[in-house]
Design a protein around this motif. Sequence first.
Motif, PDB file in Angstrom:
ATOM      1  N   LYS A  45       2.384   1.741  -3.380  1.00 59.84           N
ATOM      2  CA  LYS A  45       1.372   2.259  -4.307  1.00 59.84           C
ATOM      3  C   LYS A  45       1.187   3.762  -4.137  1.00 59.84           C
ATOM      4  CE  LYS A  45      -1.568  -1.857  -4.914  1.00 59.84           C
ATOM      5  NZ  LYS A  45      -2.913  -2.429  -4.672  1.00 59.84           N
ATOM      6  N   GLU A  46       1.151   4.225  -2.888  1.00 53.69           N
ATOM      7  CA  GLU A  46       0.969   5.656  -2.629  1.00 53.69           C
ATOM      8  C   GLU A  46       2.066   6.475  -3.308  1.00 53.69           C
ATOM      9  OE1 GLU A  46      -1.120   6.096   1.771  1.00 53.69           O
ATOM     10  OE2 GLU A  46       1.044   6.063   1.617  1.00 53.69           O
ATOM     11  N   GLU A  89       0.824  -1.211   0.000  1.00 55.63           N
ATOM     12  CA  GLU A  89       0.000   0.000   0.000  1.00 55.63           C
ATOM     13  C   GLU A  89       0.857   1.260   0.000  1.00 55.63           C
ATOM     14  OE1 GLU A  89      -3.310   0.244  -0.540  1.00 55.63           O
ATOM     15  OE2 GLU A  89      -3.029  -1.904  -0.938  1.00 55.63           O
ATOM     16  N   TYR A 116       4.197   5.454  -5.688  1.00 56.65           N
ATOM     17  CA  TYR A 116       4.187   5.210  -7.140  1.00 56.65           C
ATOM     18  C   TYR A 116       3.156   6.101  -7.828  1.00 56.65           C
ATOM     19  CZ  TYR A 116       4.344   2.466 -11.485  1.00 56.65           C
ATOM     20  OH  TYR A 116       4.489   2.071 -12.804  1.00 56.65           O
ATOM     21  N   ASN A 117       1.960   6.133  -7.298  1.00 59.46           N
ATOM     22  CA  ASN A 117       0.907   6.941  -7.920  1.00 59.46           C
ATOM     23  C   ASN A 117       1.224   8.429  -7.847  1.00 59.46           C
ATOM     24  OD1 ASN A 117      -0.772   4.865  -8.839  1.00 59.46           O
ATOM     25  ND2 ASN A 117      -1.752   4.632  -6.839  1.00 59.46           N
ATOM     26  N   ASN A 176       3.637   9.051 -10.642  1.00 56.41           N
ATOM     27  CA  ASN A 176       2.918   8.966 -11.920  1.00 56.41           C
ATOM     28  C   ASN A 176       2.072  10.224 -12.157  1.00 56.41           C
ATOM     29  OD1 ASN A 176       2.279   7.722 -14.312  1.00 56.41           O
ATOM     30  ND2 ASN A 176       0.823   6.274 -13.445  1.00 56.41           N
ATOM     31  N   ARG A 177       1.476  10.755 -11.106  1.00 55.79           N
ATOM     32  CA  ARG A 177       0.698  11.996 -11.262  1.00 55.79           C
ATOM     33  C   ARG A 177       1.607  13.159 -11.657  1.00 55.79           C
ATOM     34  NH1 ARG A 177      -2.297   9.918  -6.743  1.00 55.79           N
ATOM     35  NH2 ARG A 177      -0.932  11.043  -5.285  1.00 55.79           N
ATOM     36  N   GLU A 214       2.912  16.820  -3.833  1.00 56.58           N
ATOM     37  CA  GLU A 214       2.813  15.369  -3.650  1.00 56.58           C
ATOM     38  C   GLU A 214       3.587  14.906  -2.409  1.00 56.58           C
ATOM     39  OE1 GLU A 214       0.898  13.315  -5.058  1.00 56.58           O
ATOM     40  OE2 GLU A 214       0.249  14.315  -6.898  1.00 56.58           O
ATOM     41  N   GLU A 239       0.813   1.720 -15.547  1.00 59.64           N
ATOM     42  CA  GLU A 239      -0.151   1.778 -14.451  1.00 59.64           C
ATOM     43  C   GLU A 239      -0.010   0.547 -13.565  1.00 59.64           C
ATOM     44  OE1 GLU A 239      -1.857   4.419 -13.843  1.00 59.64           O
ATOM     45  OE2 GLU A 239      -1.340   5.453 -15.726  1.00 59.64           O
ATOM     46  N   ILE A 240      -0.217   0.735 -12.270  1.00 63.87           N
ATOM     47  CA  ILE A 240      -0.046  -0.347 -11.293  1.00 63.87           C
ATOM     48  C   ILE A 240      -0.861  -1.576 -11.664  1.00 63.87           C
ATOM     49  CG2 ILE A 240      -0.663  -1.025  -8.922  1.00 63.87           C
ATOM     50  CD1 ILE A 240       0.387   1.683  -7.999  1.00 63.87           C
ATOM     51  N   GLU A 241      -2.114  -1.362 -12.025  1.00 67.27           N
ATOM     52  CA  GLU A 241      -3.009  -2.497 -12.281  1.00 67.27           C
ATOM     53  C   GLU A 241      -2.492  -3.344 -13.448  1.00 67.27           C
ATOM     54  OE1 GLU A 241      -3.859   0.686 -12.090  1.00 67.27           O
ATOM     55  OE2 GLU A 241      -4.922   0.724 -10.150  1.00 67.27           O
ATOM     56  N   LYS A 269       2.394  12.873 -15.354  1.00 67.30           N
ATOM     57  CA  LYS A 269       1.265  13.263 -16.214  1.00 67.30           C
ATOM     58  C   LYS A 269       1.073  14.769 -16.237  1.00 67.30           C
ATOM     59  CE  LYS A 269      -1.174   8.861 -15.599  1.00 67.30           C
ATOM     60  NZ  LYS A 269      -2.314   8.167 -14.943  1.00 67.30           N
TER      61      LYS A 269
END
Length: 430
Positions: free
Chosen positions: A290-291, A287, A293-294, A297-298, A327, A420-422, A301
């Motif tokens: 993921k925090e 988790e 990483y996202n 990624n933001r 961030e 993307e993570i998914e 972008k």
Amino acid sequence: MKYHLIDRSLFIKNRGAFCSKMKANSLAVFNSNDIYPTGADSTMPFEQHRDIFYLSGVDQEESVLVLFPDCPNEKHREILFLKETNAHIAIWEGEKLTKEKAFETSGIKTVYWLTDMNKVFHEIMSQCDTVFINTNEHYRANIETETREDRFVKWLKKTYPAHAVAKSNPILQRLRAVKNPLEIDLIQQACDITEKGFRRILDFVKPNVWEYEIEAEFIHEFIKNRSRKFAYTPIIASGNNANVLHYVENNKQCKAGDLILMDLAAEYANYSSDMTRTIPVSGRFSERQKEVYNAVNRVKKEAAKMLVPGNDLPTYHAEVGKIMTSELLGLNLLDKADVQNENPDWPAYKKYFMHGTSHHLGLDTHDYGIITEPMQANMVFTIEPAIYIPQEGFGIRLEDDVVVQETGEPFNLMRNIPIEIEEIETLMNA
């Protein structure tokens, strides 16, 4: 040469653009690189000087290009001097360019052997006033080795001291920064080969794999698809190794629960791609991972939206810093006091993200381009934000290569490489 022959119209157009920027009654000279020894009778693999390649497509040692657009003898307005090939060289080293093959490659009709250079060069020097020499003025250059180009410049100034000297590099910095559609296609091919390598390792990585085994999987796929090599020294950094920005040992075992930061990419036809992806050794992100990483990624972008004509890299990097600061506050890595008390010359976000976000990409991984001048359509940039957290044992960097468009957001040459993570988790657990 593993790559397919490039349409010579690219090099013809590049020469025309360069010649249009030259002074009246001047000539320009471009030399190939040396082959560098490693000891005994061994050498490093030959790497062509990017400028002579950009202007001619010639990809072999001991080559010289001379451009003299105002030469009274039309035959001498474009000249290639090449190492003369023969049956002995063909047997021991492989075939070199013939005069006919050199024309097919470059579109240059006048080709002499190097043995004729002094005689021909003396003739054309008597007809010109200025010589453009080719010195390396890239803002990141740190050259300690005397090059073939350096030796030529010394000889030129000693032999022809009355001629004026001008610089090719400012012209090339601007020309090479804006890519021809054929160049963008070549960079796209390098990116597509990189994608094949990345998809290969998503199926390969498991706990206890070694970093160098991942490197081997990548180079297998690259060479299989006509890339000669990595575009730059590969970084495969698991766990805390990711917090060493230029970690290149690639000799650690990847442990369950860790992340692997992989900054590596293929070249194709001397053109570079430049990719970074960060993946979980076990196939699933925690988790906290993921925090972070996202968040990275933001930032990537949002940064992409600012790679537009008219912007410049110093302004862009300052704006990306503001986004990253936001961030890092959200991740509780910074607090408001850190930001309020920051040193403007080293903002608070630099504790976790200490390098730039973007650089020019092309024939060189850190390609030509004057960073203080406005961005233009068809410039190619990387986008590579990161957050490094040594105290938590991991770092995350994500990187794509994009082409600036006339309007709107840039075109992502790595749009097909999972990020993307998914999608990463799905592919790693298929």
